[in-house]
Design a protein around this motif. Structure first.
Motif, mmCIF file in Angstrom:
data_model
loop_
_atom_site.group_PDB
_atom_site.id
_atom_site.type_symbol
_atom_site.label_atom_id
_atom_site.label_comp_id
_atom_site.label_asym_id
_atom_site.label_seq_id
_atom_site.Cartn_x
_atom_site.Cartn_y
_atom_site.Cartn_z
ATOM 1 N N SER A 125 0.712 -1.398 -0.224
ATOM 2 C CA SER A 125 0.138 -0.266 0.091
ATOM 3 C C SER A 125 0.633 1.242 0.434
ATOM 4 N N ILE A 126 1.647 1.294 0.261
ATOM 5 C CA ILE A 126 2.914 2.265 1.011
ATOM 6 C C ILE A 126 3.499 2.861 -0.344
ATOM 7 N N GLU A 127 3.843 1.921 -1.093
ATOM 8 C CA GLU A 127 4.705 1.453 -2.416
ATOM 9 C C GLU A 127 3.826 1.744 -3.069
ATOM 10 N N VAL A 128 2.375 1.606 -3.377
ATOM 11 C CA VAL A 128 1.465 2.468 -5.132
ATOM 12 C C VAL A 128 1.156 3.477 -4.762
ATOM 13 N N GLN A 129 1.293 4.408 -2.953
ATOM 14 C CA GLN A 129 0.612 5.566 -2.993
ATOM 15 C C GLN A 129 2.391 6.463 -2.822
ATOM 16 N N LEU A 130 3.146 5.381 -3.117
ATOM 17 C CA LEU A 130 4.286 6.688 -3.321
ATOM 18 C C LEU A 130 4.759 6.122 -4.551
ATOM 19 N N ARG A 131 4.655 5.805 -5.534
ATOM 20 C CA ARG A 131 4.328 5.584 -7.309
ATOM 21 C C ARG A 131 3.385 6.403 -7.610
ATOM 22 N N THR A 132 2.740 6.889 -7.141
ATOM 23 C CA THR A 132 1.292 7.390 -7.827
ATOM 24 C C THR A 132 1.975 8.661 -7.218
ATOM 25 N N LEU A 133 1.834 9.256 -5.968
ATOM 26 C CA LEU A 133 2.576 10.478 -5.849
ATOM 27 C C LEU A 133 3.457 11.267 -6.968
ATOM 28 N N LYS A 134 4.393 10.352 -7.175
ATOM 29 C CA LYS A 134 5.936 10.573 -7.542
ATOM 30 C C LYS A 134 4.785 10.825 -8.894
ATOM 31 N N GLU A 135 4.330 9.775 -9.944
ATOM 32 C CA GLU A 135 3.552 10.030 -11.130
ATOM 33 C C GLU A 135 2.825 11.417 -11.006
ATOM 34 N N VAL A 136 2.066 11.525 -10.537
ATOM 35 C CA VAL A 136 1.758 13.002 -9.874
ATOM 36 C C VAL A 136 2.371 13.626 -9.971
ATOM 37 N N ALA A 137 3.885 13.473 -9.851
ATOM 38 C CA ALA A 137 4.716 15.058 -9.638
ATOM 39 C C ALA A 137 5.513 15.006 -11.074
ATOM 40 N N LYS A 138 5.519 14.036 -11.831
ATOM 41 C CA LYS A 138 6.051 14.278 -13.229
ATOM 42 C C LYS A 138 4.726 15.162 -13.917
#
Length: 241
Positions: A125-138
């Motif tokens: 769950s933490i990894e998915v949230q982190l990946r999503t936030l990084k995609e949003v950052a891009k």
């Protein structure tokens, strides 16, 4: 009339009869030894887990852990769960050591599977949230680049472009802070683990029982000797009356 020292008389009587202080404590000690030898040994099995970063209530609160495990495993042994911060201990008590060991093994395996599964789910769950936030950052970074290019090409849209850039920068900072928190949480996440498991014979408290038996025997001896002295004095008084 001759003055009497009653307390001294009793002490003197107890001293004369001091050997009578021995039989009753000895008898009480023998009774305690016989009682301990006749009682069946019982065994206490326990497994202690470090719960790590798992925050699931059903795996961290004793009454819930007990209910969850008993739902899956039936047993005629005495089973309970205790907890202190970050530690869960499963207890199995019974008279048959092998049976206690087998039942404890079942509960230990079941809880171990559940808590490892929960830990993996939390990490995922933490990894998915982190990946999503990084995609949003891009996406936000691309949006700011577009706004900068657009504002430079069309002078009448400079204010709108600046507003978009400002808004995206603000959200990007918030996003970066969330990413930092999640990355720290992910790097510091502590996985659960089984610390100890054992099956030991319960303490029968032989030494403490013998001490209690000896003290009780001495006390009863003093009571009986005091009563003996009292009866002798009462008879003497009756005879002289």
């Amino acid at each position: 009339m001759k003055e009497r020292f009653v307390f001294y008389d009793y002490l003197h009587f107890l001293w004369i009869k001091k050997l009578w202080l021995l039989p009753l404590p000895a008898i009480m000690i023998i009774v305690a030894l016989v009682f301990n030898s006749l009682s069946e040994p019982s065994y206490n099995g326990q497994s202690t887990f470090y719960t790590g970063g798992v925050e699931k209530d059903s795996l961290g609160k004793p009454h819930l852990v007990q209910a969850v495990l008993l739902k899956d495993i039936e047993t005629d042994q005495n089973f309970n769960v205790t907890a202190v911060p970050n530690l869960i201990t499963l207890h199995v008590n019974g008279l048959d050591k092998q049976k206690v060991n087998d039942v404890l093994g079942k509960f230990t395996d079941a809880y171990n599977k559940k808590i490892i599964k929960a830990a993996n789910e939390e990490l995922k769950s933490i990894e998915v949230q982190l990946r999503t936030l990084k995609e949003v950052a891009k996406v936000k970074e691309n949006t700011m680049e577009f706004a900068k290019d657009w504002g430079s090409e069309k002078d009448e849209s400079v204010e709108l472009a600046l507003y978009l850039i400002s808004k995206e920068e603000e959200e990007s900072l918030e996003n970066a802070a969330e990413i930092e928190v999640l990355e720290k949480e992910l790097s510091n996440y502590e996985e659960p683990q089984l610390l100890t498991t054992s099956v030991l014979e319960k303490d029968t408290y032989v030494k403490s029982n013998l001490i209690i038996a000896f003290i009780a025997g001495v006390f009863l001896s003093f009571v009986l000797l005091t009563l003996w002295k009292y009866i002798l004095d009462a008879r003497r008084y009756k005879q002289n009356d």
